[in-house]
Write a protein that holds these residues in place. Structure first.
Motif, short mmCIF file in Angstrom:
data_model
loop_
_atom_site.label_atom_id
_atom_site.label_comp_id
_atom_site.label_asym_id
_atom_site.label_seq_id
_atom_site.Cartn_x
_atom_site.Cartn_y
_atom_site.Cartn_z
N ASP B 386 -4.81 12.72 10.15
CA ASP B 386 -5.27 12.15 8.84
C ASP B 386 -6.74 12.36 8.52
O ASP B 386 -7.35 11.88 7.87
CB ASP B 386 -5.41 10.65 9.41
N THR B 387 -7.19 13.55 9.11
CA THR B 387 -8.59 14.23 8.80
C THR B 387 -8.30 14.79 7.38
O THR B 387 -7.55 15.64 7.18
CB THR B 387 -9.09 15.34 9.73
N PRO B 388 -9.18 14.45 6.16
CA PRO B 388 -9.31 15.00 5.11
C PRO B 388 -9.53 16.64 5.39
O PRO B 388 -10.55 16.71 5.82
CB PRO B 388 -10.34 14.56 4.16
N SER B 396 -4.91 15.17 3.28
CA SER B 396 -5.11 15.33 4.68
C SER B 396 -4.42 16.56 5.36
O SER B 396 -3.58 17.23 4.52
CB SER B 396 -4.47 14.02 5.22
N LYS B 397 -4.70 16.79 6.74
CA LYS B 397 -4.16 17.88 7.05
C LYS B 397 -2.54 17.64 7.28
O LYS B 397 -1.80 18.48 7.12
CB LYS B 397 -4.82 18.28 8.72
N THR B 399 -0.57 15.79 5.43
CA THR B 399 0.09 16.38 3.97
C THR B 399 0.17 17.66 3.70
O THR B 399 1.39 17.99 3.44
CB THR B 399 -0.74 15.74 2.90
#
Lengths: 96, 481
Positions: B386-388, B396-397, B399
């Motif tokens: 979930d880190t942008p 996010s990573k 995605t």
């Protein structure tokens, strides 16, 4: 916070951040004036993250605000001026 | 409206050490020179000047040296366009620019162009890296040197390279509390392994060694811990940074389990090296090649710094990260070579050749330096799902990884599907991060992965910036390739 030792400042000016007066000095840019006033963030992303200064050299566009009615202005690259009006960006205002 | 493009013999883009040196050399040789620069005062990041409203005559060595170079340029008749961003490059060596303080659209036509665009700081994505209070070391430098402001109360610097050391010392001298400096690499080991190469590289580098040594002593005296082989693994806080989690790193820069610690801080300064700014080179159709030791993709050049595009020269860190001294030598060579081309003055050849020993000396140092301070692959693995990764568009990573696994196996495809790199920064911050994820997930080499392709306009400008363009030949140089 402003460094006092061995530092001269320009003329004091007042800028208005969401209506609140903030002290700044000529020659400063907006982002440092906001940091010196104790603010860490002056933008909220559409997904709710607070943002402030990041790259400091005008590249990342994280520190933008509406300045004198002009949106998405990079506060790290914009010199302060007496009576300048800064509006912080919020998702409700620009995306809904 | 300004229908006639402004003509100049030589246009220089960027007023850092490389651009200023090029401008002085070309103007002294007799060419008319125009320097275009995005900032309010020439100097770039290295020669950054203090706020001119209060300190018009700085005594510190670096701003002073930059100021002297600028005075030389002015005395030689160089024209400066400050606060001006170049957003387009067109055939026949034409540049489209926009002056921000006067809201003026500018078109410039030159007989030769010298690009000296500099670099972007390389950052790392880890949980919490978008919190306010996490900034680049360049931002801290700007606040300190230009604005005379401390970025926070309790400061940690993390990354790699001597800029961290020098900045930490400058913060301490200005009265800041520096909690720790985390250097990811272990440069001492490389020096001990290769003493001969070390000696050859640092020969003639007394100024650099002195600056490093003085910074080191300042930190020791203030009791600031300097941890080699340590790095950030996460930042914590609600509305802004409150603490960072750090760990000892192995040789691949992967956190060693069980070494984790937590440090309270309100400011974290990141710098993991630099990425050359190649957007204008791309628009002009310059051939780039992969040189990781110089920061990534860099332009191919001949010995006079000229690219495959006739009349187009590229110098300084934007042509391959090598530091200010190398940038100034390259700038002088390109300035003389461009003037020789434009003026047809072959007497300049001797002066170009005389700069070759200095060029070799600085190149040796660059190669040595790159070996000491190159992040390992563990740095690119810190982000959680979930880190942008894309700060602008909030991608996010997870995605990005899902998109890659669904078949988007190029930078362009990832950008098109996720919007990563389509925001206002145009991928300048997330580009290297996305490239690393793509390489990791697909097993492709970084060279094959490539980078986000630059598109006109390469910088966000208001629509009025386009009013200057003449319709004839307004086709982008890049679109013909």
């Amino acid at each position: 916070m402003r460094i006092e030792a061995n530092t001269r400042r320009g003329q004091p000016v007042t800028i208005y951040v969401d209506g609140t007066p903030v002290q700044a000095y000529t020659g400063e840019t907006v982002a440092p004036a906001l940091l010196a006033s104790g603010r860490r963030a002056w933008r909220v992303t559409p997904w709710g993250e607070p943002r402030g200064l990041f790259c400091g050299i005008g590249i990342c566009f994280d520190c933008t605000a509406t300045v004198n009615g002009v949106p998405y202005v990079r506060t790290c690259q914009t010199p302060v001026a007496e009576g300048m009006v800064i509006e912080t960006e919020r998702p409700l205002e620009r995306d809904q | 409206m300004n229908p006639e493009p402004v003509h100049t013999d030589i246009a220089v883009v960027g007023a850092g050490p490389a651009g200023l040196s090029a401008a002085v050399a070309a103007a002294v040789a007799g060419a008319s020179v125009t320097v275009i620069d995005a900032y309010s005062q020439p100097g770039g990041q290295y020669f950054r000047q203090p706020n001119p409203a209060v300190d018009p005559d700085p005594q510190e060595p670096r701003p002073r040296a930059g100021r002297e170079l600028r005075h030389k340029a002015e005395a030689a008749g160089v024209r400066f366009l400050n606060r001006t961003v170049v957003w387009g490059a067109f055939e026949d060596l034409r540049l489209a620019a926009y002056r921000e303080d006067t809201a003026q659209a500018i078109e410039l036509q030159a007989d030769a162009i010298i690009l000296a665009p500099g670099t972007y700081e390389r950052v790392a994505a880890f949980p919490g890296w978008t919190l306010p209070g996490v900034i680049t070391t360049g931002a801290a430098q700007t606040l300190l040197k230009e604005q005379r402001l401390l970025p926070g109360q309790r400061i940690i610097l993390a990354g790699t390279g001597p800029l961290q050391l020098v900045t930490a010392a400058a913060l301490v001298k200005a009265g800041a509390q520096v909690v720790a400096v985390l250097e990811g690499a272990s440069p001492g080991e490389a020096i001990l392994r290769q003493p001969g190469q070390t000696l050859a590289a640092v020969w003639g580098q007394s100024t650099r060694l002195k600056e490093g040594w003085q910074s080191w002593r300042t930190l020791k005296k203030a009791g600031v811990p300097y941890h080699r082989g340590w790095g950030i693994i996460a930042a914590e806080g609600k509305d802004s940074l409150q603490a960072v989690r750090i760990a000892r790193l192995d040789r691949q820069w992967r956190p060693i389990p069980g070494t984790e610690r937590r440090l309270e801080a309100d400011t974290l300064c990141l710098n993991y090296g630099f990425t050359p700014a190649t957007e204008l080179a791309q628009l002009f159709g310059v051939q780039l090649h992969w040189r990781p030791a110089q920061g990534g993709f860099v332009p191919r050049r001949d010995e006079q710094m000229q690219t495959n595009v006739p009349g187009l020269f590229i110098v300084g860190d934007g042509a391959g990260v090598g530091g200010a001294e190398l940038a100034m030598v390259e700038g002088q060579i390109a300035g003389l070579a461009a003037a020789r081309q434009v003026l047809g003055d072959s007497t300049l050849t001797r002066r170009i050749e005389a700069l070759q020993p200095a060029l070799r000396r600085e190149q040796r140092f660059q190669q040595f330096y790159a070996r000491l301070f190159t992040p390992g692959p563990g740095l690119d693995e810190l982000a959680a799902g979930d880190t942008p990764i894309c700060r602008c568009e909030g991608v996010s990573k997870a995605t990005i990884v899902q998109t890659i696994h669904a078949g988007a196996d190029t930078m362009h495809a990832v950008k098109a599907v996720t919007r990563c790199g389509m925001g206002n920064c145009q991928g300048r911050v997330c580009g290297p991060l996305v490239a690393a994820i793509l390489a990791q997930e697909t097993g492709q080499s970084p060279e094959r992965v490539g980078q986000f392709r630059a598109r006109t306009p390469i910088f966000p400008v208001p629509l009025t910036a386009f009013t200057v363009l003449t319709t004839e030949g307004a086709e982008s140089a890049e679109s013909r390739n």
